[in-house]
Design a protein around this motif. Structure first.
Motif, PDB file in Angstrom:
ATOM      1  N   SER A   1      -9.244  18.223   8.469  1.00  0.00           N
ATOM      2  CA  SER A   1      -8.863  17.296   7.410  1.00  0.00           C
ATOM      3  C   SER A   1      -8.885  15.886   7.994  1.00  0.00           C
ATOM      4  CB  SER A   1      -7.468  17.634   6.870  1.00  0.00           C
ATOM      5  OG  SER A   1      -6.523  17.694   7.910  1.00  0.00           O
ATOM      6  N   LEU A   2      -9.012  14.883   7.126  1.00  0.00           N
ATOM      7  CA  LEU A   2      -9.043  13.521   7.648  1.00  0.00           C
ATOM      8  C   LEU A   2      -8.583  12.511   6.613  1.00  0.00           C
ATOM      9  CD1 LEU A   2     -11.772  11.841   6.504  1.00  0.00           C
ATOM     10  CD2 LEU A   2     -12.880  13.474   7.997  1.00  0.00           C
ATOM     11  N   ASN A   3      -8.246  11.330   7.114  1.00  0.00           N
ATOM     12  CA  ASN A   3      -7.904  10.177   6.287  1.00  0.00           C
ATOM     13  C   ASN A   3      -8.056   8.938   7.161  1.00  0.00           C
ATOM     14  OD1 ASN A   3      -6.815   8.480   4.213  1.00  0.00           O
ATOM     15  ND2 ASN A   3      -5.704  10.268   3.428  1.00  0.00           N
ATOM     16  N   PHE A   4      -7.817   7.768   6.587  1.00  0.00           N
ATOM     17  CA  PHE A   4      -8.062   6.513   7.290  1.00  0.00           C
ATOM     18  C   PHE A   4      -6.810   5.658   7.357  1.00  0.00           C
ATOM     19  CE2 PHE A   4     -12.015   7.971   5.503  1.00  0.00           C
ATOM     20  CZ  PHE A   4     -12.896   7.822   6.554  1.00  0.00           C
ATOM     21  N   SER A   5      -6.737   4.833   8.415  1.00  0.00           N
ATOM     22  CA  SER A   5      -5.648   3.864   8.535  1.00  0.00           C
ATOM     23  C   SER A   5      -5.778   2.827   7.424  1.00  0.00           C
ATOM     24  CB  SER A   5      -5.692   3.189   9.903  1.00  0.00           C
ATOM     25  OG  SER A   5      -6.885   2.429  10.049  1.00  0.00           O
TER      26      SER A   5
ATOM     27  N   HIS B   1      -4.059  22.122  10.067  1.00  0.00           N
ATOM     28  CA  HIS B   1      -3.727  20.964   9.228  1.00  0.00           C
ATOM     29  C   HIS B   1      -4.573  20.944   7.959  1.00  0.00           C
ATOM     30  CE1 HIS B   1      -2.680  19.276  13.407  1.00  0.00           C
ATOM     31  NE2 HIS B   1      -1.659  19.934  12.907  1.00  0.00           N
ATOM     32  N   ASP B   2      -3.950  21.342   6.868  1.00  0.00           N
ATOM     33  CA  ASP B   2      -4.660  21.460   5.592  1.00  0.00           C
ATOM     34  C   ASP B   2      -4.727  20.180   4.786  1.00  0.00           C
ATOM     35  OD1 ASP B   2      -5.656  24.024   5.621  1.00  0.00           O
ATOM     36  OD2 ASP B   2      -3.861  24.898   4.758  1.00  0.00           O
ATOM     37  N   GLY B   3      -4.075  19.134   5.211  1.00  0.00           N
ATOM     38  CA  GLY B   3      -4.146  17.877   4.478  1.00  0.00           C
ATOM     39  C   GLY B   3      -3.531  16.749   5.265  1.00  0.00           C
ATOM     40  N   ILE B   4      -4.115  15.564   5.122  1.00  0.00           N
ATOM     41  CA  ILE B   4      -3.563  14.346   5.726  1.00  0.00           C
ATOM     42  C   ILE B   4      -3.578  13.255   4.661  1.00  0.00           C
ATOM     43  CG2 ILE B   4      -3.896  12.508   7.418  1.00  0.00           C
ATOM     44  CD1 ILE B   4      -4.984  14.426   9.346  1.00  0.00           C
ATOM     45  N   GLU B   5      -2.450  12.597   4.510  1.00  0.00           N
ATOM     46  CA  GLU B   5      -2.345  11.452   3.614  1.00  0.00           C
ATOM     47  C   GLU B   5      -1.659  10.313   4.354  1.00  0.00           C
ATOM     48  OE1 GLU B   5      -3.553  10.759   0.692  1.00  0.00           O
ATOM     49  OE2 GLU B   5      -4.282  12.712   0.058  1.00  0.00           O
ATOM     50  N   VAL B   6      -1.869   9.087   3.886  1.00  0.00           N
ATOM     51  CA  VAL B   6      -1.293   7.889   4.490  1.00  0.00           C
ATOM     52  C   VAL B   6      -0.611   7.095   3.385  1.00  0.00           C
ATOM     53  CG1 VAL B   6      -1.826   5.752   5.748  1.00  0.00           C
ATOM     54  CG2 VAL B   6      -3.128   7.841   6.230  1.00  0.00           C
TER      55      VAL B   6
ATOM     56  N   GLU C   1       1.525   3.491   1.982  1.00  0.00           N
ATOM     57  CA  GLU C   1       1.262   2.058   2.046  1.00  0.00           C
ATOM     58  C   GLU C   1       1.940   1.368   3.224  1.00  0.00           C
ATOM     59  OE1 GLU C   1       2.650   0.377  -1.653  1.00  0.00           O
ATOM     60  OE2 GLU C   1       4.643   1.260  -1.403  1.00  0.00           O
ATOM     61  N   CYS C   2       2.814   2.068   3.935  1.00  0.00           N
ATOM     62  CA  CYS C   2       3.465   1.527   5.137  1.00  0.00           C
ATOM     63  C   CYS C   2       2.769   1.978   6.415  1.00  0.00           C
ATOM     64  CB  CYS C   2       4.928   1.956   5.180  1.00  0.00           C
ATOM     65  SG  CYS C   2       5.890   1.353   3.788  1.00  0.00           S
ATOM     66  N   GLY C   3       1.748   2.817   6.283  1.00  0.00           N
ATOM     67  CA  GLY C   3       1.016   3.296   7.448  1.00  0.00           C
ATOM     68  C   GLY C   3       1.525   4.607   8.022  1.00  0.00           C
ATOM     69  N   ASN C   4       2.520   5.231   7.368  1.00  0.00           N
ATOM     70  CA  ASN C   4       2.970   6.549   7.797  1.00  0.00           C
ATOM     71  C   ASN C   4       1.897   7.583   7.459  1.00  0.00           C
ATOM     72  OD1 ASN C   4       5.731   5.828   8.608  1.00  0.00           O
ATOM     73  ND2 ASN C   4       6.014   5.422   6.428  1.00  0.00           N
ATOM     74  N   VAL C   5       1.691   8.539   8.371  1.00  0.00           N
ATOM     75  CA  VAL C   5       0.702   9.603   8.184  1.00  0.00           C
ATOM     76  C   VAL C   5       1.458  10.896   7.903  1.00  0.00           C
ATOM     77  CG1 VAL C   5      -1.150  10.914   9.295  1.00  0.00           C
ATOM     78  CG2 VAL C   5      -0.923   8.461   9.736  1.00  0.00           C
ATOM     79  N   TYR C   6       1.046  11.620   6.861  1.00  0.00           N
ATOM     80  CA  TYR C   6       1.667  12.888   6.483  1.00  0.00           C
ATOM     81  C   TYR C   6       0.670  14.014   6.732  1.00  0.00           C
ATOM     82  CZ  TYR C   6       4.956   9.750   4.322  1.00  0.00           C
ATOM     83  OH  TYR C   6       5.871   8.748   4.116  1.00  0.00           O
ATOM     84  N   VAL C   7       1.155  15.110   7.317  1.00  0.00           N
ATOM     85  CA  VAL C   7       0.295  16.232   7.685  1.00  0.00           C
ATOM     86  C   VAL C   7       0.903  17.523   7.158  1.00  0.00           C
ATOM     87  CG1 VAL C   7      -0.759  17.492   9.600  1.00  0.00           C
ATOM     88  CG2 VAL C   7      -0.409  15.015   9.784  1.00  0.00           C
ATOM     89  N   ALA C   8       0.136  18.252   6.353  1.00  0.00           N
ATOM     90  CA  ALA C   8       0.544  19.575   5.886  1.00  0.00           C
ATOM     91  C   ALA C   8       0.000  20.606   6.871  1.00  0.00           C
ATOM     92  CB  ALA C   8      -0.022  19.844   4.497  1.00  0.00           C
TER      93      ALA C   8
ATOM     94  N   PHE D   1       7.276   5.597  -1.321  1.00  0.00           N
ATOM     95  CA  PHE D   1       6.195   4.630  -1.132  1.00  0.00           C
ATOM     96  C   PHE D   1       4.953   5.194  -1.789  1.00  0.00           C
ATOM     97  CE2 PHE D   1       8.798   4.302   2.774  1.00  0.00           C
ATOM     98  CZ  PHE D   1       9.272   3.016   2.596  1.00  0.00           C
ATOM     99  N   ALA D   2       4.027   4.340  -2.131  1.00  0.00           N
ATOM    100  CA  ALA D   2       2.784   4.787  -2.756  1.00  0.00           C
ATOM    101  C   ALA D   2       1.731   5.099  -1.692  1.00  0.00           C
ATOM    102  CB  ALA D   2       2.260   3.709  -3.714  1.00  0.00           C
ATOM    103  N   SER D   3       0.643   5.645  -2.138  1.00  0.00           N
ATOM    104  CA  SER D   3      -0.494   5.965  -1.276  1.00  0.00           C
ATOM    105  C   SER D   3      -1.016   4.720  -0.572  1.00  0.00           C
ATOM    106  CB  SER D   3      -1.622   6.558  -2.129  1.00  0.00           C
ATOM    107  OG  SER D   3      -2.836   6.567  -1.428  1.00  0.00           O
ATOM    108  N   GLY D   4      -1.521   4.910   0.642  1.00  0.00           N
ATOM    109  CA  GLY D   4      -2.169   3.825   1.365  1.00  0.00           C
ATOM    110  C   GLY D   4      -3.393   3.300   0.651  1.00  0.00           C
ATOM    111  N   ASP D   5      -3.936   4.099  -0.274  1.00  0.00           N
ATOM    112  CA  ASP D   5      -5.100   3.652  -1.045  1.00  0.00           C
ATOM    113  C   ASP D   5      -4.786   2.397  -1.855  1.00  0.00           C
ATOM    114  OD1 ASP D   5      -6.472   5.817  -0.057  1.00  0.00           O
ATOM    115  OD2 ASP D   5      -6.381   6.979  -1.916  1.00  0.00           O
TER     116      ASP D   5
END
Length: 166
Positions: free
Chosen positions: A27-31, A73-78, A80-87, A150-154
């Motif tokens: 899984s992946l996401n971006f800063s 790791h089935d999912g990664i989200e970021v 708006e504060c830059g915290n990374v969440y990992v399932a 907080f909202a999504s980093g998107d």
């Protein structure tokens, strides 16, 4: 095969961005500034950070960003504060990795309550935009709601210094 590819939307051609050795990308996401790709793995429990250049190509080797986070790791989200969440499937937990590297287990679940994946709500039709949602296929196909606040980093992410189009 555990590698990460870029797909050209016009031609369908693929280019390998990363062909890891000794672990499998899952899984992946971006800063927030798109200078780092966070990579969740299968086997080993490490989340990697891969530096990116202005073309979003690898600008170095992946480095361990956080370790001992289960092993699937089935999912990664970021947010708006830059915290990374990992399932994670192995532990059934949802982890938060703060920008300073601190890791917190946000949800400690039992096996049948495992949150398979991770997605921010849209803010439409009752889906809160400050909340992560996790489908639970082994818990009567329910959905776990984890209010983050907080909202999504998107919502603030930039691509090469330019605001994202969404």
């Amino acid at each position: 095969n555990g590698s990460i590819y870029r797909v050209d939307p016009d031609t369908g051609d693929t280019t390998a961005i990363l062909e890891p050795r000794g672990w499998t990308a899952h899984s992946l996401n971006f800063s927030l500034d798109s200078t780092v790709m966070y990579i969740g793995t299968v086997g080993g429990g490490t989340v990697y950070a891969l530096p990116l250049d202005s073309n979003l190509d690898a600008a170095g080797s992946p480095q361990a960003y956080a370790s001992n986070l289960g092993g699937w790791h089935d999912g990664i989200e970021v947010d708006e504060c830059g915290n990374v969440y990992v399932a994670d499937y192995v532990t059934s937990n949802l982890y938060r990795i703060e920008p300073n590297g601190n890791v917190t287990s946000m949800v400690n679940a039992v096996r049948n309550e495992y949150g398979h994946g991770l997605k921010w709500g849209s803010g439409i039709g009752g889906w809160r935009s400050d909340t992560l949602y996790q489908p639970q296929p082994y818990n009567n196909s329910t959905v776990r709601e984890v209010v983050i606040g907080f909202a999504s980093g998107d919502t603030v992410r930039t691509w090469n210094g330019v605001a994202a189009p969404w």
